[in-house]
Design an enzyme around this catalytic site. Sequence first.
Site, mmCIF file in Angstrom:
data_model
loop_
_atom_site.group_PDB
_atom_site.id
_atom_site.type_symbol
_atom_site.label_atom_id
_atom_site.label_comp_id
_atom_site.label_asym_id
_atom_site.label_seq_id
_atom_site.Cartn_x
_atom_site.Cartn_y
_atom_site.Cartn_z
ATOM 1 N N TYR A 169 36.483 23.299 26.958
ATOM 2 C CA TYR A 169 37.787 23.944 26.861
ATOM 3 C C TYR A 169 37.770 25.335 27.478
ATOM 4 C CZ TYR A 169 38.198 20.457 23.087
ATOM 5 O OH TYR A 169 38.189 19.307 22.348
ATOM 6 N N ASP A 191 54.798 3.451 28.676
ATOM 7 C CA ASP A 191 55.107 4.737 29.298
ATOM 8 C C ASP A 191 56.564 4.876 29.718
ATOM 9 O OD1 ASP A 191 52.502 5.497 28.972
ATOM 10 O OD2 ASP A 191 51.940 5.357 31.088
#
Length: 476
Positions: free
Chosen positions: A222, A314
Amino acid sequence: MSQATVEEKSKLRVIIVGGSVAGLTLAHCLAKANIDHIVLEKRAEISPQEGAFIGIWPNGARILDQLGLYDDFESLMPPVHRMNVRFPDGFTFSSFLPRTIQERFGYPIISIDRQKVLETLYERYPHKSNVLVNKKVMNVRLLGKGVSVVTEDGSAYNGDIVVGADGIHSRIRSEMWRLADENHPGLITSEDKQAFTVEYACVFGISEQLPSLRAGEHINSYSNGLCVITFHGEKGRIFWFLLVKLPKKTTYPNTPRFSAGDAASVCNNFATFRVSEDVCVSDLWMHKLCASMTALEEGILERWHYDRIVLLGDSVHKMTPNIGQGANTALEDASVLASLLNNLSKLSTEDGTSAYAMTKLLDEFQSTRYERAKNTHDKSRFGARLHTRDDMIKTLIGRYVFPYAGPRVLERSVKSLATAHSVEYLPFSKRLGPAWGEYSSRTKSTLGSTPIQMLTLLLPCLFYFMYSKLNLSLSS
């Protein structure tokens, strides 16, 4: 079983648009129920290589196992048993949460090349003549007692229901909105038409094995406005994605498109970013087999259906890849819709295909799936911003709460997975672990409260952090 045999057993006919994971899974479900159906795919092939990969968690694995497909997928990639997390200040921690998930549910977490997933779904599908490629849909026509789909080559396919499994750029969604606007102006709100937004882009890649990235592990690295996540195969491939915050937020369809050159440029900009102690982004890029860059749409519609048209996957809810639930959520959609269609197919022809019956079925489909899909979408949205340290609160949660919240993260993961939907008319495998019985699918999910609960956990850590800094300042 021949196509004729399917038609003899069910007068109900389903037109699936999109040879996607959602579309092909629905086709498998309908084949098991002997419900007549056809799949229309606009591309020339079902399984092109696009550099993307799919995470299969126990909620998706259980459905694939019901369909007799899971063993094919499990053999393609070793299970993830360990997660390693890295922060920009050099702090790292490891978790065996993935291994515990496998022990509790009987299914591991695995990541598979999307091309292989589509290839396997197609190759194992028993009625290949039902899957038609080069069938770009141009329009949908409502016929009162049915519906017709017209393709670019002039062909028309009639049925009782049209399922839009054609992804974020869904033609069926556009047609559903057009028809609703013509017949019931205002039914589709401006909020729904602007529901999908983009704040992040992602480079998906598949690379050759790197010796220091151990098989069965995955890494989350991260930073501010950036994260890199990798999954490692055994004597095989490294699946990875680099997610980056874009300079401005855009609304679909006015969202950015990216080229291979853009992917190379982004990876070059972050070439020295460390994925692990020994591997940088440049190593992943140098050893890549394929890669592509795409905008990451996020959003969920409030209206999933109109008349005899319904959306899933989706085309109706889109999320980032950070928590690996996009494909699994689509699998759950397919399982619920198939279960409802199976119930409908048992009615008389007139009752089962009437406009009233279809509306009732599609209302039930949305009401069954909406809350769970919305909670998963919201958790994915939060995860993307946690991983990219989007603001001070998420930075502190990620660094000072998440590494120490293992039992709570496990508890919430177990409850979320255990309340997943499945195919009601197909039996479960004997490999199911004990966690499935700990909650029922009727138990209300708590995923939506993630930010509030995390903030509650954060406050004591924040006070401790400030107290430590104050003491350090006074003593210096």
